[in-house]
Design an enzyme around this catalytic site. Structure first.
Site, short mmCIF file in Angstrom:
data_model
loop_
_atom_site.label_atom_id
_atom_site.label_comp_id
_atom_site.label_asym_id
_atom_site.label_seq_id
_atom_site.Cartn_x
_atom_site.Cartn_y
_atom_site.Cartn_z
CD GLU A 1 86.38 -27.92 -3.73
OE1 GLU A 1 85.61 -28.86 -3.92
OE2 GLU A 1 86.59 -27.41 -2.63
CE LYS B 1 95.26 -22.93 -2.05
NZ LYS B 1 95.19 -21.64 -1.42
CG ASP C 1 93.98 -15.36 -3.49
OD1 ASP C 1 94.31 -15.66 -2.32
OD2 ASP C 1 94.70 -14.69 -4.25
CD GLU D 1 89.70 -18.85 1.37
OE1 GLU D 1 89.44 -19.84 2.11
OE2 GLU D 1 90.82 -18.36 1.26
CE1 TYR E 1 87.54 -24.34 2.29
CE2 TYR E 1 87.12 -22.45 0.88
CZ TYR E 1 87.78 -23.01 1.94
OH TYR E 1 88.66 -22.27 2.68
CE LYS F 1 99.60 -20.98 -4.21
NZ LYS F 1 99.18 -20.30 -3.04
CB CYS G 1 105.29 21.87 -7.01
SG CYS G 1 104.62 21.12 -8.52
CB CYS H 1 104.55 25.00 -10.68
SG CYS H 1 103.80 24.73 -9.05
CB CYS I 1 101.41 21.34 -6.06
SG CYS I 1 101.46 22.80 -7.11
CB CYS J 1 100.58 23.40 -10.86
SG CYS J 1 101.86 22.16 -11.08
S1 IVH Z 1 89.88 -27.26 1.63
C1 IVH Z 1 91.33 -29.56 5.42
N1 IVH Z 1 89.04 -26.04 -0.53
O1 IVH Z 1 93.31 -22.64 0.90
C2 IVH Z 1 91.33 -28.78 4.16
N2 IVH Z 1 90.57 -24.88 0.89
O2 IVH Z 1 96.15 -23.43 1.60
C3 IVH Z 1 90.41 -27.63 4.18
N3 IVH Z 1 91.07 -22.60 0.12
O3 IVH Z 1 93.18 -22.66 4.40
C4 IVH Z 1 90.65 -26.69 3.07
N4 IVH Z 1 89.77 -22.63 -1.66
O4 IVH Z 1 91.65 -21.05 3.15
C5 IVH Z 1 89.84 -25.96 0.57
N5 IVH Z 1 88.15 -25.08 -2.44
C6 IVH Z 1 88.93 -25.00 -1.35
C7 IVH Z 1 89.67 -23.84 -1.06
C8 IVH Z 1 90.50 -23.82 0.08
C9 IVH Z 1 90.60 -21.91 -0.93
C10 IVH Z 1 92.05 -22.06 1.10
C11 IVH Z 1 91.70 -22.31 2.55
C12 IVH Z 1 92.87 -23.07 3.10
C13 IVH Z 1 93.96 -22.73 2.14
C14 IVH Z 1 94.96 -23.84 2.14
#
Ligand code: IVH
Length: 705
Positions: free
Chosen positions: A138, A140, A142, A199, A251, A350, A444, A447, A462, A467
């Site tokens: 799934e 990650k 941000d 998140e 999640y 990542k 400025c 001018c 300015c 200008c």
């Molecule tokens: S699982 C025990 N699933 O990434 C594990 N984390 O670096 C619980 N994050 O602190 C986390 N998407 O803030 C999980 N699909 C996802 C995520 C996710 C983002 C973040 C979360 C976590 C950090 C870990």
């Protein structure tokens, strides 16, 4: 979450409630009890915020919401903690309490390439003694992580991650996130108490709009949506949190306890896989990554899905910084356990970093269209997220101090999605003594007028409106992509024509001497044809683009749209009072004052008159439909299920052609458009002679093609 029969039933009840609410005084008995109205509102919040597929218009929702609020005000004993009205918190939060998470919030181990993942998969296979492991993959997300605890089917509390063991209690703020249900029927799964992790995000569109607004106001924008989401969770004013339009993805279920009295009182009612948990959350009305996740077998398939998602990264409405791969079987997760830092059953992958290290080489001071003097950092060119960055705007003097920047410093920069690059931080520890302090100019740079910093503002300005830099920047802004979008004009041509005296001001764009331009180097017939065509085309741009292009202080794209929608012609603003402007969405005192002054300034009005004389449209064309099928001023209401159009689409068509959608059947209604299975609205409309009852086909014929 809602079976189709249940959805139909709720929609039918919605229609009953809507006609009741709009009937006003004449209606007597409520169509149902208060809880049924709450159920309806929850259903529509879910359709709107979780499913992204609303069934009623915003104003219809608001009408029902206000009605519920009224009922609850009359008899406060009717209020329940999970009532949709209870999202509106107590206003100001004084201090955040510290709370201990039920289970520590660990972080994930990171991997950056295929070899890391293959290694991890080997360890999981060794420990599990399986030939191939089922994984759930799934995104990650941000953003900022939060935990939610539900007790007895109701939200109990929410907290930030904090140090992983203890976080800040932010329940009131979390309740402002419309995709967080205040109540959820966990009892259906035999669950008594549950802790969920997720998140909080700000989507890219809202992030950009918010940052644009900050920049307009001379406030440094957020470096990325993550920082702004995290910041928004810690605001002490719930109304402001609500305005930030936060979203959430949930999640992970980190803790659950079974209902003690339930005979099956075991975890057997609950899913035995991670993907099953995500389905359960979705089913209970949460926004989980059910649609974004994929269950796969073996690390090869993991890599395929990761690559597929990475290629879509820029098209997603929100930021992700990688993927998370989780062992799907929860029993196997338990067996694998945790190290002191992270679970062994999960791994983050990542994506390529959008951060890079560089060096601050020097500062240039640029004068913008409002006279604001902005420092621009010249940095050692570096590639970030596929683009080479050599200069970065650093906003104002306070920002330089806040980030502790000196010329010669090592810096970390970031470019997230289509966001302009930002300096994340400097590294004062790495200084050698050769670095120099950044000095702000007193005059400025264009001018040479003395710069001033009005009290309460962070920006040096300015004040000479003639200008050269300001005039050129105003023209550049007017032709830019988000404003009048005059393609093939560009910054370079504006500067060139201005320097040669061929262009003096904005109206001059429509009065260019093409014979003189044809004599310039690099201007062949083709480029002149392109330029004339683009200029000609811009004359018909929608009003909000023109308003944005005028460069009125504090008026960004969003405010420009609000303004454009309020008038038939831009000159209508000459009659607006400051109070009338303040009553508009997104328009505060400062913004209203700025707009008011702009339309009281003779020079500005003369500029607009010149533009109109050149053929530039100053009208709101949406409101000015003429000829056949003109819906100007006509009111419409839709009922039942339409076959060809979505309800929202049909309503948009009405508005685009000058018509209006109203909330219920009354003598004010001109047209009732009837789809399949129409209910009480139709019956009611039949009793009012002036209402024309038409079908979808008739409606489509009314719309000019
Ligand atoms: S699982 C025990 N699933 O990434 C594990 N984390 O670096 C619980 N994050 O602190 C986390 N998407 O803030 C999980 N699909 C996802 C995520 C996710 C983002 C973040 C979360 C976590 C950090 C870990």
């Amino acid at each position: 979450m809602y079976q189709s029969a249940e959805s139909k039933e709720l929609q039918q009840q919605t229609i009953d409630w809507l006609s009741f609410v709009t009937a006003g005084e004449s209606a007597t008995t409520l169509p149902g009890d208060v809880e049924s109205l709450r159920d309806i509102l929850r259903f529509h919040e879910y359709r709107y915020y979780v499913q992204n597929d609303p069934l009623i218009s915003d104003s219809e929702y608001d009408g029902l919401y206000k009605f519920l609020e009224g009922l609850e005000k009359k008899d406060p004993s009717l209020i329940t903690v999970d009532s949709p009205t209870q999202r509106v918190g107590a206003g100001l939060v004084s201090e955040f309490l510290k709370v201990e998470h039920l289970v520590p919030m660990l972080s994930l181990e990171n991997s950056y390439n295929e070899a890391d993942l293959i290694d991890w998969d080997r360890k999981v296979r060794d420990l599990s003694k399986l030939p191939a492991v089922e994984y759930c993959v799934e995104p990650k997300f941000d953003g900022a992580s939060i935990s939610l605890v539900y007790d007895n089917d109701r939200i109990f509390r929410s907290a930030t991650r904090g140090d992983g063991v203890v976080g800040d209690e932010i329940t009131l703020n979390t309740k402002q996130i419309k995709s967080v249900p205040l109540g959820a029927k966990f009892s259906r799964y035999g669950i008594d108490q549950v802790e969920i992790r997720g998140e909080v995000l700000i989507n890219k569109k809202n992030f950009k709009a918010y940052n644009d607004k900050l920049v307009e106001e001379g406030i440094p924008p957020f470096a990325n949506p993550r920082n702004s989401a995290a910041g928004s969770l810690r605001i002490k004013d719930t109304a402001e949190v609500s305005r930030r339009n936060l979203e959430v993805f949930l999640y992970h279920v980190s803790y659950l306890s079974a209902i003690p009295t339930s005979s099956s009182a075991t975890k057997n009612d609950t899913p035995q896989t991670h993907s099953g948990m995500l389905e359960m959350l979705w089913d209970l009305g949460f926004r989980s990554p059910k649609k974004e996740m994929k269950v796969v077998l073996g690390i090869g398939q993991v890599m395929e899905y990761v690559a597929e998602f990475e290629s879509k990264r820029d098209e997603l409405p929100y930021e992700i910084d990688g993927m998370v791969i989780k062992v799907n079987d929860l029993h196997l997760q338990d067996r694998l356990g945790m190290t002191s830092h992270h679970p062994r059953w999960a791994m983050a992958y990542k994506f390529k970093a959008r951060q890079a290290s560089s060096k601050l080489i020097g500062i240039e001071f640029q004068v913008g269209r409002t006279g604001a003097v902005t420092p621009v950092a010249k940095i050692a060119p570096v590639a970030v997220g596929g683009v080479t960055v050599g200069s970065i705007s650093i906003h104002n003097e306070d920002y330089i101090r806040e980030k502790d920047l000196m010329i010669g410093d090592a810096i970390l920069i970031e470019r997230s999605g289509d966001v302009i690059p930002q300096i994340v931080k400097s590294f004062p520890d790495l200084r050698t003594g050769a670095e120099t302090v950044i000095k702000f100019p007193t005059h400025c740079p264009v001018c040479n007028d003395q710069l001033v910093k009005p009290t309460g503002e962070a920006v040096w300005r300015c004040l000479n409106i003639s200008c050269r830099a300001q005039v050129v920047e105003r023209i550049i802004h007017f032709v830019s992509k988000d404003a009048m979008d005059i393609k093939s004009f560009g910054d370079a041509n504006v500067r060139k024509f201005f320097d040669l005296g061929l262009l003096k001001d904005i109206p001059g764009i429509y009065d260019l001497d093409f014979e003189a331009i044809a004599k310039l180097e690099g201007f062949g017939k083709k480029s002149i044809d392109n330029l004339t065509a683009a200029i000609e085309q811009s004359k018909g741009q929608p009003l909000h683009r023109l308003i944005y292009g005028l460069g009125i202080r504090y008026v960004g794209e969003t405010t420009a749209k609000t303004l454009a929608n309020a008038v038939n012609h831009v000159f209508d603003f000459k009659d607006f009072t400051e109070d009338a402007l303040k009553n508009m969405e997104d328009v505060g005192t400062k913004v209203a004052g700025s707009i008011y002054r702009f339309f009281r300034d003779e020079d500005n009005l003369e500029m607009l008159a010149k533009l109109e004389a050149s053929g530039v449209s100053l009208k709101n064309q949406k409101r000015q439909v003429t000829g056949m099928g003109n819906l100007n001023g006509q009111t419409f209401l839709f009922t039942g299920t339409l076959a060809q159009l979505k309800r929202t689409q049909a309503e948009e068509m009405v508005e685009q052609h000058g018509g209006k959608i109203i909330g219920g059947v009354s003598s004010k209604l001109n047209y009732l458009v009837v789809g399949a299975d129409a209910g009480s609205k139709l019956e009611k409309a039949k009793k009012i002679q002036s209402i024309k009852i038409i079908n979808e086909e008739d409606f489509i014929k009314m719309i000019p093609s």
